[in-house]
Design a protein around this motif. Structure first.
Motif, short mmCIF file in Angstrom:
data_model
loop_
_atom_site.label_atom_id
_atom_site.label_comp_id
_atom_site.label_asym_id
_atom_site.label_seq_id
_atom_site.Cartn_x
_atom_site.Cartn_y
_atom_site.Cartn_z
N ALA A 2 0.85 -1.21 0.00
CA ALA A 2 0.00 0.00 0.00
C ALA A 2 0.88 1.25 0.00
O ALA A 2 1.89 1.30 0.70
N HIS A 3 0.51 2.22 -0.79
CA HIS A 3 1.28 3.46 -0.88
C HIS A 3 0.51 4.61 -0.25
O HIS A 3 -0.70 4.71 -0.40
N ASP A 4 1.25 5.51 0.41
CA ASP A 4 0.64 6.69 1.05
C ASP A 4 0.60 7.83 0.05
O ASP A 4 1.66 8.22 -0.49
N ILE A 5 -0.59 8.35 -0.19
CA ILE A 5 -0.69 9.50 -1.09
C ILE A 5 -1.43 10.63 -0.37
O ILE A 5 -2.22 10.39 0.54
N LEU A 6 -1.13 11.85 -0.79
CA LEU A 6 -1.74 13.03 -0.16
C LEU A 6 -2.75 13.65 -1.11
O LEU A 6 -2.40 14.03 -2.23
N GLN A 7 -3.98 13.75 -0.62
CA GLN A 7 -5.05 14.39 -1.39
C GLN A 7 -5.07 15.86 -1.02
O GLN A 7 -5.26 16.22 0.14
N ILE A 8 -4.85 16.75 -2.02
CA ILE A 8 -4.74 18.17 -1.66
C ILE A 8 -5.92 19.01 -2.16
O ILE A 8 -5.90 20.23 -2.03
N SER A 9 -6.90 18.38 -2.77
CA SER A 9 -8.14 19.12 -3.08
C SER A 9 -9.29 18.13 -3.04
O SER A 9 -9.07 16.92 -3.14
N PRO A 10 -10.54 18.64 -2.92
CA PRO A 10 -11.67 17.71 -2.87
C PRO A 10 -11.72 16.87 -4.14
O PRO A 10 -11.53 17.38 -5.24
N LEU A 11 -11.94 15.57 -3.97
CA LEU A 11 -12.03 14.65 -5.12
C LEU A 11 -13.42 14.03 -5.13
O LEU A 11 -14.03 13.86 -4.06
N PRO A 12 -13.95 13.68 -6.32
CA PRO A 12 -15.28 13.06 -6.35
C PRO A 12 -15.28 11.74 -5.60
O PRO A 12 -14.26 11.02 -5.60
N PRO A 13 -16.41 11.38 -4.96
CA PRO A 13 -16.48 10.15 -4.15
C PRO A 13 -16.06 8.91 -4.94
O PRO A 13 -15.37 8.03 -4.40
N PHE A 14 -16.44 8.83 -6.25
CA PHE A 14 -16.07 7.62 -7.00
C PHE A 14 -14.56 7.51 -7.19
O PHE A 14 -14.01 6.42 -7.28
N MET A 15 -13.88 8.66 -7.22
CA MET A 15 -12.42 8.63 -7.37
C MET A 15 -11.77 8.18 -6.06
O MET A 15 -10.84 7.36 -6.05
N LEU A 16 -12.29 8.69 -4.95
CA LEU A 16 -11.77 8.27 -3.64
C LEU A 16 -11.98 6.77 -3.44
O LEU A 16 -11.10 6.06 -2.97
N LEU A 19 -9.49 4.92 -5.45
CA LEU A 19 -8.16 4.98 -4.81
C LEU A 19 -8.08 3.98 -3.65
O LEU A 19 -7.08 3.26 -3.50
N HIS A 20 -9.15 3.94 -2.84
CA HIS A 20 -9.17 2.99 -1.71
C HIS A 20 -9.16 1.55 -2.22
O HIS A 20 -8.44 0.70 -1.69
N GLU A 21 -9.96 1.29 -3.27
CA GLU A 21 -10.02 -0.08 -3.82
C GLU A 21 -8.67 -0.51 -4.39
O GLU A 21 -8.34 -1.69 -4.41
N ALA A 22 -7.91 0.48 -4.88
CA ALA A 22 -6.58 0.16 -5.42
C ALA A 22 -5.53 0.08 -4.31
O ALA A 22 -4.33 0.02 -4.58
N ASP A 23 -6.02 0.18 -3.05
CA ASP A 23 -5.17 -0.02 -1.88
C ASP A 23 -4.27 1.15 -1.51
O ASP A 23 -3.30 0.98 -0.77
N TYR A 24 -4.57 2.33 -2.03
CA TYR A 24 -3.79 3.50 -1.62
C TYR A 24 -4.24 3.95 -0.24
O TYR A 24 -5.44 3.86 0.09
N ILE A 25 -3.31 4.45 0.55
CA ILE A 25 -3.67 5.05 1.84
C ILE A 25 -3.75 6.55 1.57
O ILE A 25 -2.73 7.20 1.30
N GLN A 284 -15.17 10.78 -14.68
CA GLN A 284 -14.75 9.39 -14.48
C GLN A 284 -13.52 9.08 -15.34
O GLN A 284 -12.58 8.43 -14.89
N ALA A 285 -13.52 9.61 -16.58
CA ALA A 285 -12.36 9.39 -17.46
C ALA A 285 -11.12 10.09 -16.90
O ALA A 285 -10.00 9.55 -16.97
N MET A 286 -11.30 11.28 -16.34
CA MET A 286 -10.17 12.01 -15.73
C MET A 286 -9.62 11.24 -14.53
O MET A 286 -8.41 11.12 -14.35
N ALA A 287 -10.55 10.73 -13.70
CA ALA A 287 -10.13 9.97 -12.52
C ALA A 287 -9.38 8.71 -12.95
O ALA A 287 -8.32 8.37 -12.38
N ALA A 288 -9.89 8.02 -13.99
CA ALA A 288 -9.24 6.79 -14.46
C ALA A 288 -7.83 7.07 -14.96
O ALA A 288 -6.89 6.32 -14.67
N LEU A 289 -7.67 8.19 -15.69
CA LEU A 289 -6.34 8.53 -16.22
C LEU A 289 -5.38 8.91 -15.08
O LEU A 289 -4.19 8.58 -15.11
N THR A 290 -5.92 9.56 -14.06
CA THR A 290 -5.09 9.91 -12.90
C THR A 290 -4.62 8.62 -12.21
O THR A 290 -3.45 8.49 -11.83
N LEU A 291 -5.55 7.67 -12.05
CA LEU A 291 -5.17 6.39 -11.43
C LEU A 291 -4.17 5.63 -12.30
O LEU A 291 -3.27 4.97 -11.77
#
Ligand code: NAP
Length: 311
Positions: A2-16, A19-25, A284-291
């Protein structure tokens, strides 16, 4: 792992969720409880309005990636990041159509006064009065400040409205047949609708100022879907109050989400809350590309969409 990442602005719930499903902290910067967590963070995730300056980077000694969920990254100090060996990624392409759609929507909204007409009907004013005549969009002259991905997509849409298209950019483009103007002022003097589609940041700060607005003139409309910083907002408010331009349609502002009350009171504006890319499909496409960028980074693979400075 699991990798620790820092969220620095509000993200849509589906993106969060993704991120959780992909095991990011995911550590939320605004609600960080354990300052020690910052030393574990190896990547930052934020939207196009995220601010990443030297001060923040100094607090994050192990960060090696800044993944922006958006195409604009003017809030990121890219030079400082590169200096520290940090790569910056963004999400170009997947949002182009939506932003161009909204730009055309704003052209039509301000030219035909659609929101004002809606208000006219809702208020019952139609019973006693006729809605004032507006101005034709089809066949009018459209000027694009920026002929990149979004500028080109707006031009394509405007062409379907038989608009006469001109543009300015840092360099003239050999693969388009639209009229090129060397300066924004010359472009503004020769169009009815001036649409801003350049990146924000130092090089475009207040690019649309007094002389450009003067050149646009009493029959000209300004449309900004780029960044608030590109337009000298107090000059714009004056021009709208004095009717030295006909109107403005704006998706972006100085000091978002606070919008100058004077601007909000004006009748010759259409205002939207920075929603150009805000559809379910595109977000959703933006979130997928970010992931995808995050995954590639942690797997040591080539990053799908680094910003041009990091290529
Ligand atoms: P792009 O493909 O990089 O295109 C940028 C264009 O701007 C290029 O044509 C470039 O000229 C031109 N340009 C850059 N600096 C300039 C300057 N100083 N003077 C004149 N032209 C200049 O970017 P894009 O994908 O079209 O996106 C454009 C911007 O839209 C983004 O950076 C972002 O800030 C904004 N945006 C806003 C929203 C929203 O929600 N409202 C959503 C998405 C994007 P050259 O081609 O000659 O280099």
């Amino acid at each position: 792992m699991a990798h620790d990442i820092l969220q620095i602005s509000p993200l849509p719930p589906f993106m969060l969720k993704a991120l959780h499903e992909a095991d990011y902290i995911v550590h939320d910067h605004t609600h960080i409880k354990d300052p020690g967590a910052l030393s574990k963070v190896t990547a930052i995730v934020g939207t196009g309005s995220a601010k990443v300056d030297q001060k923040l980077l100094q607090m994050l000694p192990h960060v090696k990636l800044i993944a922006i969920c958006g195409v604009g990254y003017d809030g990121v100090d890219v030079a400082a990041a590169i200096d520290k060996g940090i790569t910056v990624t963004h999400t170009p392409g997947v949002l182009t159509d939506d932003v161009a759609d909204l730009a055309m929507g704003l052209v039509l909204s301000i030219g035909r006064r659609i929101p004002q007409a809606d208000k006219f009907v809702r208020n019952g004013d139609w019973v006693d009065d006729m809605f004032a005549l507006t101005h034709q969009v089809s066949g009018a002259r459209l000027g694009l400040v920026g002929m990149g991905r979004i500028g080109r997509a707006i031009a394509k849409r405007a062409a379907a409205f038989d608009m006469r298209i001109a543009y300015t950019s840092r360099q003239a483009k050999s693969d388009v047949s639209y009229t090129f103007y060397q300066t924004v002022t010359n472009l503004a003097a020769n169009v009815d609708y001036l649409v801003v589609a350049v990146p924000g940041g130092d090089s475009t700060q207040n690019l649309i100022g007094h002389s450009v607005l003067q050149a646009l003139g009493t029959k000209g409309y300004l449309i900004n879907i780029a960044r608030g910083s590109v337009v000298d907002q107090p000059e714009l408010v004056q021009a709208l109050k004095n009717k030295t331009i006909a109107g403005a349609a704006l998706d972006v502002f100085w000091d978002e989400p606070i919008v100058d009350p004077e601007l909000r009171r004006l009748p010759n504006v259409v205002l939207t809350p920075h929603i150009a890319s805000a559809t379910m499909e595109t977000r959703q496409a933006m979130a997928a590309l970010t992931l995808d960028n995050l995954q590639a980074f942690y797997e040591g693979k080539a990053l799908p969409t680094p910003v041009p400075e990091c290529q």
